[in-house]
Motif scaffolding. Structure first.
Motif, mmCIF file in Angstrom:
data_model
loop_
_atom_site.group_PDB
_atom_site.id
_atom_site.type_symbol
_atom_site.label_atom_id
_atom_site.label_comp_id
_atom_site.label_asym_id
_atom_site.label_seq_id
_atom_site.Cartn_x
_atom_site.Cartn_y
_atom_site.Cartn_z
ATOM 1 N N ALA A 280 0.852 -1.192 0.000
ATOM 2 C CA ALA A 280 0.000 0.000 0.000
ATOM 3 C C ALA A 280 0.885 1.238 0.000
ATOM 4 N N GLN A 281 2.032 1.128 0.661
ATOM 5 C CA GLN A 281 3.090 2.131 0.581
ATOM 6 C C GLN A 281 4.435 1.407 0.506
ATOM 7 N N TYR A 282 5.377 2.006 -0.193
ATOM 8 C CA TYR A 282 6.764 1.556 -0.130
ATOM 9 C C TYR A 282 7.512 2.605 0.682
ATOM 10 N N THR A 283 8.044 2.191 1.830
ATOM 11 C CA THR A 283 8.508 3.159 2.826
ATOM 12 C C THR A 283 9.969 2.949 3.182
ATOM 13 N N VAL A 284 10.723 4.026 3.101
ATOM 14 C CA VAL A 284 12.130 4.036 3.496
ATOM 15 C C VAL A 284 12.283 4.894 4.745
ATOM 16 N N LEU A 285 13.448 4.817 5.359
ATOM 17 C CA LEU A 285 13.761 5.639 6.533
ATOM 18 C C LEU A 285 14.882 6.596 6.165
ATOM 19 N N VAL A 286 14.656 7.867 6.427
ATOM 20 C CA VAL A 286 15.670 8.869 6.108
ATOM 21 C C VAL A 286 15.831 9.835 7.275
ATOM 22 N N ASP A 287 17.026 10.348 7.430
ATOM 23 C CA ASP A 287 17.261 11.444 8.362
ATOM 24 C C ASP A 287 16.991 12.765 7.635
ATOM 25 N N GLU A 288 16.742 13.798 8.406
ATOM 26 C CA GLU A 288 16.434 15.110 7.819
ATOM 27 C C GLU A 288 15.352 14.978 6.739
ATOM 28 N N ARG A 289 14.240 14.384 7.148
ATOM 29 C CA ARG A 289 13.199 14.031 6.191
ATOM 30 C C ARG A 289 12.680 15.217 5.381
ATOM 31 N N GLU A 290 12.446 16.339 6.026
ATOM 32 C CA GLU A 290 11.885 17.468 5.290
ATOM 33 C C GLU A 290 12.843 17.971 4.219
ATOM 34 N N ARG A 291 14.149 17.940 4.514
ATOM 35 C CA ARG A 291 15.129 18.324 3.495
ATOM 36 C C ARG A 291 15.078 17.359 2.321
ATOM 37 N N VAL A 292 14.996 16.063 2.618
ATOM 38 C CA VAL A 292 14.924 15.053 1.554
ATOM 39 C C VAL A 292 13.651 15.239 0.736
ATOM 40 N N ARG A 293 12.538 15.490 1.410
ATOM 41 C CA ARG A 293 11.273 15.697 0.688
ATOM 42 C C ARG A 293 11.349 16.911 -0.240
ATOM 43 N N ALA A 333 8.202 7.463 13.221
ATOM 44 C CA ALA A 333 7.380 8.618 12.856
ATOM 45 C C ALA A 333 8.232 9.793 12.387
ATOM 46 N N ALA A 334 9.440 9.883 12.913
ATOM 47 C CA ALA A 334 10.333 10.976 12.542
ATOM 48 C C ALA A 334 11.098 10.710 11.247
ATOM 49 N N ARG A 335 11.101 9.451 10.768
ATOM 50 C CA ARG A 335 11.992 9.105 9.659
ATOM 51 C C ARG A 335 11.316 8.460 8.454
ATOM 52 N N VAL A 336 10.076 7.957 8.593
ATOM 53 C CA VAL A 336 9.464 7.244 7.471
ATOM 54 C C VAL A 336 9.164 8.182 6.313
ATOM 55 N N LEU A 337 9.354 7.670 5.113
ATOM 56 C CA LEU A 337 9.048 8.415 3.902
ATOM 57 C C LEU A 337 8.571 7.416 2.857
ATOM 58 N N SER A 338 7.347 7.608 2.370
ATOM 59 C CA SER A 338 6.776 6.702 1.373
ATOM 60 C C SER A 338 6.983 7.257 -0.027
ATOM 61 N N LEU A 339 7.352 6.362 -0.944
ATOM 62 C CA LEU A 339 7.698 6.724 -2.315
ATOM 63 C C LEU A 339 6.564 6.364 -3.279
#
Length: 376
Positions: A280-293, A333-339
């Motif tokens: 339903a989602q493909y989810t990675v973990l990243v630091d500085e999520r907002e910068r990556v987004r 919650a602080a690091r998940v990012l779905s692609l």
């Protein structure tokens, strides 16, 4: 690029979807029309459960499941703090209290090893969430529940079509719930959901509860809700079922391509070997999520965060876990990012997303990575 490409999905099944909708417009039975029973039969056959009860949403499915089990004031229900709010919301709506258990770092699903310590004499049920399309460790959870005489409700809002040890999501516990929200792997064009059980008494109770507790017209034998799924929405799901197996396979191929390109370099919430996911989602973990987004957004790549604030930190729910910490949930919650992921995502876009994620995450390599294979 679309995060979830519903337009391409519609165009691929336009004639069937339109004809199903037209059939409802022609017969005019917009509430509890023949498509409702047809869909329930198809979905029960798909999952292997004896009974399917369609309802107005995934949230309503959870509420009706709890009501059918007699869960109410003075009771506790064990669940996860890392989920969409509906999981805990349903427990509160029936007057019970959600009790949280932290999740596994590798999947985001409830950590079965921590459940037994949270059981009290007031506990009546456990609600594991099949997060991001992958079931939790249902064998371990069911074993704990059986030992303590508890019901298990699978919140499979994201996982219809996934399997656990060869069994379909929805048919893994006392009651299974799912959602047909448009962005789900199997979605309608509005709200909708379903309940699954092989218990005859529970099936009867859930059917009555969804129609205001009605056992026959104007005879109300129990407290209920207005929880029916519209005939039009059932018709749309019936149409989409025709391509669903292919779409699930394509979702897994896209995810496998992401895995090959990203897993060696970026933490990924991965599928366990004894189960399958519908991603339903493909989810990675990243630091500085907002910068990556921001970097991905500037490259025209949409992303989403499921979920940025755990339930126990939500303003309306914080009192339920005052002073308690759930460190894995808080970290995720602080690091998940779905692609972006859909059955219609071209291989070139998978390649472009993966390279952009690696660049944004600061991963240095000798040139860009190549896609593993052309997707079907």
């Amino acid at each position: 690029m679309q995060f979830i490409d519903l337009k391409s999905q519609y165009h691929s099944s336009r004639e069937l979807i339109n004809s199903r909708i037209q059939a409802v417009l022609d017969h005019g039975q917009y509430i509890m029309g023949p498509e409702v029973a047809e869909l329930e039969g198809r979905l029960a056959d798909y999952t292997g459960a004896r009974h399917c009860v369609t309802v107005s949403s995934g949230t309503e499915a959870l509420v009706i499941a709890l009501m059918a089990l007699g869960v109410g004031p003075g009771h506790e229900v064990i669940t996860t703090p890392f989920s969409f709010i509906a999981t805990a919301e349903a427990v509160l709506l029936v007057g019970a209290r959600p009790v949280f258990v932290d999740v596994e770092p590798g999947t985001g699903n409830i950590d079965a090893r921590l459940i037994a310590a949270r059981i009290t004499p007031a506990t009546r049920a456990i609600i594991p969430v099949s997060l991001y399309g992958q079931p939790a460790d249902m064998h371990a959870i069911n074993r704990i529940a059986n030992r303590h005489g508890l019901a298990v409700i699978e919140d499979g809002a994201q996982s219809f079509g996934a399997t656990y040890r060869g069994l379909q999501s929805g048919n893994l516990s006392t009651i299974g719930c799912t959602s047909f929200f448009p962005s789900k792997p199997l979605g309608c064009y509005g709200d909708g959901g379903a309940l699954f059980t092989s218990d005859e008494a529970l099936a009867t109770a859930m059917r009555e509860i969804r129609i205001h507790g009605q056992s026959r017209r104007y005879v109300h034998t129990r407290l209920g809700v207005g929880g029916r799924m519209d005939t039009l929405q059932c018709a749309i799901v019936l149409a989409k079922l025709e391509r669903f197996a292919w779409e699930v396979e394509q979702r897994r191929r896209v995810a496998a391509a992401y895995d090959v390109m990203l897993q060696p370099h970026v933490p990924v919430l991965a599928c366990q070997p004894d189960r399958t996911s519908v991603y339903a989602q493909y989810t990675v973990l990243v630091d500085e999520r907002e910068r990556v987004r921001e970097i991905l957004d500037s490259a025209g790549i949409p992303t989403a965060v499921h979920y940025p604030l755990p339930i126990h930190q939500q303003p309306a729910y914080a009192h339920l876990a005052a002073g308690e910490r759930y460190p894995v949930s808080e970290d995720l919650a602080a690091r998940v990012l779905s692609l972006p992921l859909s059955p219609y995502l071209p291989a070139a876009d998978v390649h472009r997303v993966a390279n952009a994620v690696l660049r944004a995450a600061g991963v240095t390599q000798g040139g860009s990575i190549e896609p593993v294979e052309e997707l079907g």
